[in-house]
Design an enzyme around this catalytic site. Structure first.
Site, short mmCIF file in Angstrom:
data_model
loop_
_atom_site.label_atom_id
_atom_site.label_comp_id
_atom_site.label_asym_id
_atom_site.label_seq_id
_atom_site.Cartn_x
_atom_site.Cartn_y
_atom_site.Cartn_z
N GLU A 43 0.83 -1.20 0.00
CA GLU A 43 0.00 0.00 0.00
C GLU A 43 0.87 1.25 0.00
O GLU A 43 1.67 1.46 0.93
CB GLU A 43 -0.92 -0.02 1.22
CG GLU A 43 -1.90 -1.19 1.20
CD GLU A 43 -2.54 -1.46 2.55
OE1 GLU A 43 -2.44 -0.59 3.45
OE2 GLU A 43 -3.13 -2.55 2.73
N SER A 73 -5.64 -4.37 0.89
CA SER A 73 -6.05 -5.74 1.18
C SER A 73 -4.82 -6.53 1.57
O SER A 73 -4.10 -7.05 0.72
CB SER A 73 -6.73 -6.37 -0.06
OG SER A 73 -6.95 -7.75 0.16
N GLU A 74 -4.57 -6.62 2.87
CA GLU A 74 -3.40 -7.35 3.34
C GLU A 74 -3.46 -8.82 2.95
O GLU A 74 -2.44 -9.44 2.62
CB GLU A 74 -3.25 -7.20 4.85
CG GLU A 74 -2.71 -5.84 5.29
CD GLU A 74 -3.70 -4.70 5.10
OE1 GLU A 74 -3.26 -3.55 4.92
OE2 GLU A 74 -4.92 -4.98 5.13
N TYR A 100 -1.85 -4.36 10.92
CA TYR A 100 -2.75 -4.69 9.82
C TYR A 100 -2.55 -6.11 9.30
O TYR A 100 -3.23 -6.52 8.35
CB TYR A 100 -2.52 -3.73 8.64
CG TYR A 100 -2.75 -2.27 8.91
CD1 TYR A 100 -3.32 -1.81 10.09
CD2 TYR A 100 -2.38 -1.32 7.96
CE1 TYR A 100 -3.53 -0.46 10.32
CE2 TYR A 100 -2.59 0.04 8.16
CZ TYR A 100 -3.16 0.46 9.35
OH TYR A 100 -3.36 1.79 9.57
N PRO A 103 -5.49 -9.92 8.85
CA PRO A 103 -6.21 -10.52 7.73
C PRO A 103 -5.32 -11.35 6.81
O PRO A 103 -5.82 -12.21 6.07
CB PRO A 103 -6.78 -9.30 6.98
CG PRO A 103 -6.83 -8.22 8.00
CD PRO A 103 -5.65 -8.45 8.87
N HIS A 143 -1.96 0.92 15.59
CA HIS A 143 -0.77 1.27 14.82
C HIS A 143 0.52 1.07 15.64
O HIS A 143 1.54 1.64 15.31
CB HIS A 143 -0.81 2.73 14.35
CG HIS A 143 -1.95 3.04 13.44
ND1 HIS A 143 -3.22 3.26 13.89
CD2 HIS A 143 -2.00 3.14 12.10
CE1 HIS A 143 -4.02 3.52 12.85
NE2 HIS A 143 -3.30 3.44 11.75
#
Length: 351
Positions: A43, A73-74, A100, A103, A143
């Site tokens: 990303e 979209s990880e 993140y 997923p 984070h």
């Protein structure tokens, strides 16, 4: 392995002063230039150069087919990386924050980690998953996490976390060259500094950009090799990432002759260096930023107990983050600082 001896091997190379971000970018630059199969994606890593600017300028230099953006979209990023590696590429896939990654865990654990075993060696997963981890930027609970323990128990994965620019570049190059998938965790608190563990609270933490001497060209730091960054005789401190600096500061402030070992590669682990040190010092303290319960420190305590029991003169001590969701407002209380580490060192030495 002594870190000073490693650096002497590269004294003849041209060196430059680099922050960790610059060192990581240099590693990717070197590998993009050496191997046409290396690609970098994630990303915002292309035109924008990444949220932390680690990939800044690489797309302009190598083109959009070598350094490119991915959708948010990880799971898709990790799955695409598995497919790329099966066809012979060496993808460096950035997960924008380690928080993140959840997923994508199924693709990393069920596919990337098992592909070589499952295919009886016909396919490999030469993937490097880069992930900024830990706190220090007031990013809050989504984070700032340190999820290294999730990956260290997965057979087929390597898990790496550097503590300084020199190691960051060398370990990243070695990770990209590895035929095994590597989870490469980058402590955000060390991206631009300060490389100083003496503070329990930030002192204009982003006003300075401390640098270290890093060879400009190719070199690697072997995976699975720990570094003795501070020799000592009274106690061994096992740590990695940001807390390497905290450990050294605590030793200096207390006057205790602590041997600080930077694990660098969390798994596979350089157990030989650990055992040799603990048998010499006869005391041990384990230190990390992640939460305490089921953190990687628990495995370290077990290994030291198994291999060094008859040499220990005191119980093994653990200093870690809290067992709580990451506390935004109390970030610098959550971090194991030199005061907490120093108190633990004194407790062990009093036994």
């Amino acid at each position: 392995m002594n870190a000073l001896n490693e650096q002497k091997a590269h004294e003849a190379s041209a060196v430059a002063s680099m922050t960790m971000i610059q060192a990581l970018r240099s590693a990717m630059d070197v590998m993009l230039g050496r191997d046409d199969n290396v690609v970098i994606f994630g990303e915002d890593v292309g035109y924008f150069g990444g949220v932390f600017r680690c990939t800044d300028g690489l797309q302009a230099k190598y083109g959009k087919s070598r350094v490119f953006d991915a959708p948010i979209s990880e799971n898709g990023i990790a799955g695409a990386a598995v497919g790329m590696s099966a066809y012979g590429l060496r993808p460096v896939a950035e997960i924008q924050f380690a928080d993140y990654v959840y997923p994508a865990v199924d693709q990393i654990v069920s596919e990337a980690a098992r592909l070589r075993y499952r295919s009886n060696g016909q396919f490999t997963s030469a993937i490097t998953f880069r992930m900024p981890c830990g706190g220090g930027i007031y990013g809050g609970q989504t984070h700032s996490q340190s999820p290294e323990a999730i990956f260290t128990q997965v057979c087929g994965l390597r898990t790496v976390m550097p503590s300084n620019p020199y190691d960051a570049k060398g370990l990243l190059i070695a990770s990209i060259e590895s035929d095994d998938p590597v989870v490469f965790l980058e402590p955000k608190r060390l991206y631009n500094g300060p490389f100083d563990g003496h503070h329990d609270r930030p002192v204009t933490p982003w006003a300075k950009h401390p640098t270290a001497a890093v060879p400009e060209g190719y070199y690697n730091v072997p995976l699975d090799s720990a570094a003795v960054v501070r020799p000592g005789k009274q106690i061994t401190i096992l740590t990695y990432g940001t807390t390497v600096w905290v450990a050294q500061a605590a030793a200096e402030e207390t006057g205790i002759d602590a041997e600080v070992i930077d694990l660098r590669s969390l798994w596979p682990l350089d157990l030989e260096t650990i055992v040799e040190s603990v048998k010499k010092t006869r005391r041990c303290l384990v230190l990390h930023e992640a939460t305490r319960t089921c953190g990687f420190g628990a495995e370290l305590v077990s290994l030291v107990q198994e291999h060094c029991f008859y040499h220990l003169e005191a119980p093994i001590e653990r200093v870690t983050g809290w067992d709580t969701p990451y506390p935004h407002a109390q970030e610098w209380d959550y971090f194991p600082g030199p005061a907490r580490v120093g108190a633990a060192l004194k407790r062990v030495m009093e036994v």
